[in-house]
Design an enzyme around this catalytic site. Structure first.
Site, PDB file in Angstrom:
ATOM      1  N   THR A 103      10.838 -15.438  -2.769  1.00 49.07           N
ATOM      2  CA  THR A 103      10.801 -16.630  -1.923  1.00 49.07           C
ATOM      3  C   THR A 103      12.231 -17.091  -1.708  1.00 49.07           C
ATOM      4  O   THR A 103      12.879 -17.589  -2.624  1.00 49.07           O
ATOM      5  CB  THR A 103       9.966 -17.754  -2.562  1.00 49.07           C
ATOM      6  OG1 THR A 103       8.631 -17.290  -2.777  1.00 49.07           O
ATOM      7  CG2 THR A 103       9.923 -18.969  -1.649  1.00 49.07           C
ATOM      8  N   LYS A 178       4.984 -19.204   3.398  1.00 49.20           N
ATOM      9  CA  LYS A 178       4.987 -19.350   1.938  1.00 49.20           C
ATOM     10  C   LYS A 178       5.473 -20.741   1.539  1.00 49.20           C
ATOM     11  O   LYS A 178       4.931 -21.369   0.625  1.00 49.20           O
ATOM     12  CB  LYS A 178       5.886 -18.277   1.311  1.00 49.20           C
ATOM     13  CG  LYS A 178       6.127 -18.418  -0.195  1.00 49.20           C
ATOM     14  CD  LYS A 178       4.846 -18.244  -1.007  1.00 49.20           C
ATOM     15  CE  LYS A 178       5.078 -18.460  -2.508  1.00 49.20           C
ATOM     16  NZ  LYS A 178       5.875 -17.392  -3.131  1.00 49.20           N
ATOM     17  N   LYS A 254      13.142 -25.559  -6.386  1.00 47.31           N
ATOM     18  CA  LYS A 254      13.690 -24.606  -5.411  1.00 47.31           C
ATOM     19  C   LYS A 254      12.836 -24.573  -4.152  1.00 47.31           C
ATOM     20  O   LYS A 254      13.343 -24.692  -3.033  1.00 47.31           O
ATOM     21  CB  LYS A 254      13.783 -23.203  -6.016  1.00 47.31           C
ATOM     22  CG  LYS A 254      14.217 -22.127  -5.025  1.00 47.31           C
ATOM     23  CD  LYS A 254      14.411 -20.782  -5.692  1.00 47.31           C
ATOM     24  CE  LYS A 254      13.115 -20.118  -6.098  1.00 47.31           C
ATOM     25  NZ  LYS A 254      12.320 -19.596  -4.949  1.00 47.31           N
TER      26      LYS A 254
END
Length: 334
Positions: A103, A178, A254
């Site tokens: 990711t 995502k 994050k």
């Protein structure tokens, strides 16, 4: 690249961590063969023992494989794997497909795709959802950004570890999907900590509340997976939960920061995400991480700047008022 949709094409897998290892394990029986690469020798042993080939560098993987999967931690590591002295682009053949499962930023994905295209290599961003448990059971969801041809090339090998493969759009779209999915995921974690604080303040047993939520979430899904502690107090050193929830915090901060960056660029207001980022670690009991701390510092600096600007404006207004008053007094004296 094989013309049969990826069947018979050798697959390389770089990064055998908590997600990469179970994903690669599902490729052990792949018809075209499997080459694995990791900086830790011990991570390679189970794969070589089962018949996979080990490579010392990413370049060696690329030299042997038509499909190269990358599952490392962040943008910087993906860049190093791709462009380092012994990176993928040092040896990948034209027509190869590079799949980034990490990711990362969607902007990074687009940049990496351009770098690959210069070498005749096609990159797709292919983040996954479902965690290690989904990888172990072959039930991951993969969200792909890239061309239809690249998606067709990887669909069959990806079917070894995923039962849902979605073509989200152009390069970067898989990452954006995502981030949208994980935005819900990590905001739900923040909501769970609020529910725990409410229940604790109301004199309820929050471990029982957690059991109730997990019972219903086993049917509906939800954020109950983190509601296992018996208190919302900060976690002390040596506690079993400290490394686990610290890891959750790092992932959450994050992904929330990436989602907020995307929101800024597409003009979507995400107030709960902003709140979740600054409160997430504290709610988990592990305190703010580096990303949240830096964001809070930036907000405080901006607030101080606004206050200073407002103060200067007030001073200028007062000076103008005094000047006008002095002029009026002067005219009256005349």
């Amino acid at each position: 690249m094989s013309a049969d949709g990826g069947a018979g094409t050798r697959v390389g897998f770089i990064g055998l961590g908590s997600m990469g290892a179970p994903m690669a394990k599902k490729l052990q029986g792949w018809s075209g063969g499997l080459t694995v690469c990791d900086t830790r020798a011990e991570a390679l042993e189970p794969f070589t023992a089962a018949g996979a080939e080990a490579a010392a560098t990413a370049a060696e993987v690329a030299a042997k494989c038509g499909i190269i999967c990358i599952a490392v931690v962040n943008d910087q590591q993906v860049r190093a794997v791709l462009t380092g002295d012994n990176g993928v682009l040092a040896a990948a053949a034209p027509g190869a497909v590079v799949a980034v499962h990490s990711t990362i930023s969607d902007e990074s994905a687009a940049e990496f795709a351009r770098l690959c295209a210069d070498r005749g290599v096609e990159l797709i961003d292919a983040p996954v959802s479902g965690g290690a448990a989904g990888a172990d059971s072959g039930r991951l969801a993969v969200m792909i950004g890239g061309s239809a041809n690249a998606v067709a090339a990887v669909r069959e090998p990806f079917g070894c570890f995923a039962d849902m493969v979605v073509h989200a759009g152009e390069v970067g779209a898989g990452t954006r999907m995502k981030l949208a999915r994980n935005l819900l995921h990590f905001i739900s974690f923040t909501a769970a900590t609020e529910a725990q604080r409410l229940a604790e303040a109301a004199g309820l047993d929050i471990t029982v509340l957690g059991k109730v939520v997990r019972h219903s979430d086993a049917v509906t899904g939800g954020a109950g997976s983190i509601m296992l502690r018996d208190t919302t107090a900060p976690i002390e050193e040596g506690d079993f939960w400290l490394p686990i929830l610290t890891h959750v915090r790092e992932l959450g901060e994050k992904d929330l920061a990436l989602a907020l960056d995307l929101g800024d660029r597409v003009g979507a207001e995400l107030p709960l995400a902003a709140s979740a980022l600054t409160r997430f670690g504290e709610g988990l009991g592990v305190g703010r991480g580096e990303i949240a701390t830096e964001r809070e510092r930036d907000i405080a600096t901006e607030r101080e700047r606004d206050i200073a600007t407002e103060r200067e404006r007030d001073i200028a207004t007062e000076r103008e008022r005094v000047t006008i008053g002095e002029r009026n007094d002067s005219k009256e004296s005349e």
